[in-house]
Scaffold this active site. Structure first.
Site, mmCIF file in Angstrom:
data_model
loop_
_atom_site.group_PDB
_atom_site.id
_atom_site.type_symbol
_atom_site.label_atom_id
_atom_site.label_comp_id
_atom_site.label_asym_id
_atom_site.label_seq_id
_atom_site.Cartn_x
_atom_site.Cartn_y
_atom_site.Cartn_z
ATOM 1 N N HIS A 39 35.693 43.836 49.499
ATOM 2 C CA HIS A 39 35.624 42.460 48.990
ATOM 3 C C HIS A 39 34.631 41.628 49.791
ATOM 4 C CE1 HIS A 39 37.283 38.226 48.890
ATOM 5 N NE2 HIS A 39 37.037 38.461 47.620
ATOM 6 N N GLU B 289 31.227 42.516 48.620
ATOM 7 C CA GLU B 289 30.943 41.902 47.318
ATOM 8 C C GLU B 289 30.367 40.502 47.483
ATOM 9 O OE1 GLU B 289 33.149 39.158 44.418
ATOM 10 O OE2 GLU B 289 34.421 40.895 44.843
#
Length: 465
Positions: A91, A94
Site C-alpha cells: 500500500h 502504491e
C-alpha cells in the site's frame, strides 16, 4: 474440484490461430510476442491477449461503440505477500509510484491526464494492486505512457517517502474513525489471526512508522517484475496499437527485461489454516454497533462458487433477501444488514454484517443465527433459488456496462483465474446451479462454527454467551 489453466498460454477456445510479431529486446537478438484471440463475445467486443518476451501480458477488449478507454496495470502483489515487518509495504508503494519518475514529476503525472479530462487512481488488495486511468479513446497513447512510466520507473525519492508516510498514517487514523470499515478488518483477524490475510492492507502505525526507503525499494524491484504484471484495456481501441505503445512505454525500464515466462495465477495449496471460532470486540463509544457474524468460506476456484453466489443473494444480497426482510423491513432493527462472500486463492469468508443501535445487538444476532440455522437445516425453495440465479446473472451483465468493469474483468481473469471465462459460459454455469447444489452447500457452510466481530460500546464479557 477443477482448476483454471495455469500454463503460460491457455488453449484458445475458439481455435483462432496465434499471431506473432518481432522486435529487439534487452537481451539482444530477436524477441517474439505471442498473440491470441480469446473470444469474440456477442455481449462485448473482441478480446485479444499478447505475451511479450519479458513475460508481461497485454489483454484488450475492443468495443468500437465506446468513445472512452479504461487502461490498467495490474500487479500480482498484495498485502498477503508481505512479511510481518513489511506490513503495509504494498500500500505504501502504491502511494509512492505517483510521486515521480525519471520522465515526470508528481504534478506532471496528474496534470497530463487531467488536462485531457481523464482520471487516474490506484488501489491495493490482499492479493493484487491496480493502477488505472480512464480517458477519451484519442488520449489512450498518453494514458499508456503515463501509467506504464509510473509503475515501471518510479524514483521513490527519500523526501517523498517521508511525505507519504505522514499521509498513510493519517489514512490509518481515519480508518480507525470508521467503525463500519474497522469491523470488517476485525472479522478477518478473528478468522485468520496473524496470517497475512488477517492483517490490515494499510499496515499499522507500528509497521509503517519505521519502514525505510530501502525496504520499500527492495519490495518494489523484487515484486514488480514483468512476469507478475498484466496490462488490460477496454474500449475503442486497436489491440496491435496498444501492444506497440506498451512496448514503447516500458522500453529501457526494469520491465524491459530478459525473456521470461508469465507467472502462473496464485496457487490454492496449501490451504490457509483458520482459527477456531472466536469473538473479538473493539470497545468504542459509537452511536451505532457494528457486528459481523461469519465463518471460513470457499476459495475462488471452488466449483461451488456459483452456488455460493445464489445462496448469498437469497440470504442477504438485496432488499428481497431473507435477512433484510426479517431484520429491517419487518422488525426495523437495523438500517443496514447484508451478507457477503470474500474469496481468495486458497481460502474464503462468508459473513453477515449489521449496523444497529447497541441495545438491539442481541436481538439482531439471535435473528441472524436463527435464519442461518434455518437455511442450513431446511434449505432454500425452488422459487428463491430461481430469484438468486436471476440476481447473479443480472448483476454480472449489468456490471459490464462500462469500460472500467470490462477492463477489470480481463485483468482478474488473467491474474486470479488464469483464464477468461466467456460471458455466455458464465451465465450457463449460473443457470446450471440446482436447488440441491445450493442446499447441500448451505447445510455444510452455515453449520460451521461462527466467529463474531463487534465494534461499539461493549466489552468482551458482553458476548461470552
Amino acid at each position: 474440484m477443477s482448476r483454471a489453466f495455469s500454463a503460460p498460454f491457455p488453449p484458445d477456445r475458439r481455435g483462432v490461430a496465434a499471431s506473432r510479431d518481432t522486435g529487439a529486446g534487452r537481451s539482444g537478438g530477436t524477441a517474439r510476442a505471442v498473440t491470441r484471440t480469446l473470444s469474440d463475445d456477442p455481449l462485448g467486443g473482441t478480446v485479444r491477449r499478447t505475451v511479450l518476451p519479458s513475460g508481461l501480458r497485454v489483454l484488450t477488449e475492443a468495443i468500437p461503440a465506446m468513445r472512452s478507454v479504461s487502461f490498467g496495470v495490474w500487479v500480482s502483489v498484495g498485502s498477503r505477500d508481505e512479511t510481518g515487518t513489511q506490513a503495509g509495504a504494498a500500500h505504501f508503494l502504491e502511494h509512492l509510484l505517483f510521486k515521480g519518475t525519471h520522465k515526470r514529476t508528481a504534478l506532471e503525472i496528474s496534470s497530463q491526464i487531467e488536462a485531457v479530462g481523464g482520471e487516474t487512481n490506484a488501489f491495493t488488495t490482499k492479493e493484487y494492486t491496480c493502477y488505472y486511468a480512464r480517458v477519451l479513446d484519442e488520449d489512450l497513447p498518453l494514458a499508456i505512457d503515463v501509467m506504464c512510466d509510473l509503475v515501471a520507473d518510479s524514483l521513490l525519492e527519500p523526501a517523498d517517502v517521508e511525505t507519504e508516510r505522514g499521509v498513510i498514517l493519517e489514512e490509518i487514523a481515519m480508518h480507525d474513525d470508521e467503525p463500519g470499515d474497522e469491523v470488517h478488518d476485525l472479522f478477518a483477524r478473528a478468522v485468520y489471526g496473524d496470517h497475512p490475510l488477517g492483517r490490515l492492507i494499510s499496515g499499522t502505525e507500528e509497521t509503517v512508522t519505521p519502514m525505510t526507503r530501502r525496504q520499500i525499494q527492495s519490495f518494489y524491484r523484487r515484486r514488480y517484475t514483468a512476469p507478475q504484471i498484466v496490462i488490460a484495456a477496454a474500449g475503442n481501441l486497436d489491440h496491435a496499437t496498444v501492444v506497440k505503445l506498451v512496448r514503447q512505454a516500458v522500453r529501457g525500464t526494469p520491465l524491459d527485461s530478459d525473456p521470461a515466462t508469465p507467472a502462473p495465477h496464485r496457487e490454492a495449496t496449501p490451504a490457509v489454516r483458520t482459527k477456531p471460532a472466536t469473538t473479538l470486540v473493539e470497545p468504542k463509544e459509537t452511536e451505532q454497533a457494528h457486528v459481523i457474524l461469519g465463518c471460513p468460506g470457499i476459495d475462488r476456484l471452488d466449483e461451488r462458487r456459483f452456488a455460493l453466489g445464489v445462496l448469498n443473494n437469497v440470504l442477504g444480497g438485496g432488499m428481497s433477501s431473507r435477512l433484510f426482510q426479517e431484520i429491517r423491513e419487518q422488525r426495523g432493527l437495523a438500517y443496514s444488514v447484508y451478507s457477503y462472500a470474500s474469496q481468495y486463492a486458497d481460502s474464503g469468508l462468508f459473513a453477515v454484517y449489521a449496523g444497529c443501535a447497541p441495545g438491539k445487538v442481541d436481538e439482531v444476532l439471535a435473528l441472524t443465527r436463527a435464519e442461518l440455522a434455518r437455511v442450513a437445516s431446511e434449505g432454500l425453495t425452488e422459487a428463491e433459488v430461481a430469484r438468486g440465479k436471476g440476481m447473479s446473472k443480472g448483476s454480472f451483465v449489468l456490471g459490464l456496462e462500462d469500460t472500467g468493469s470490462r477492463m477489470s474483468r480481463l485483468a482478474k481473469g488473467e491474474l486470479l483465474y488464469g483464464d477468461l471465462m466467456p460471458v455466455d459460459e458464465l451465465l450457463r454455469r449460473v443457470d446450471e446451479v440446482t436447488v440441491a447444489d445450493v442446499n447441500i452447500l448451505a447445510a455444510e457452510l452455515l453449520a460451521r462454527p461462527m466467529s463474531l466481530a463487534v465494534v461499539g460500546p461493549f466489552g468482551a464479557s458482553d458476548f461470552t454467551d
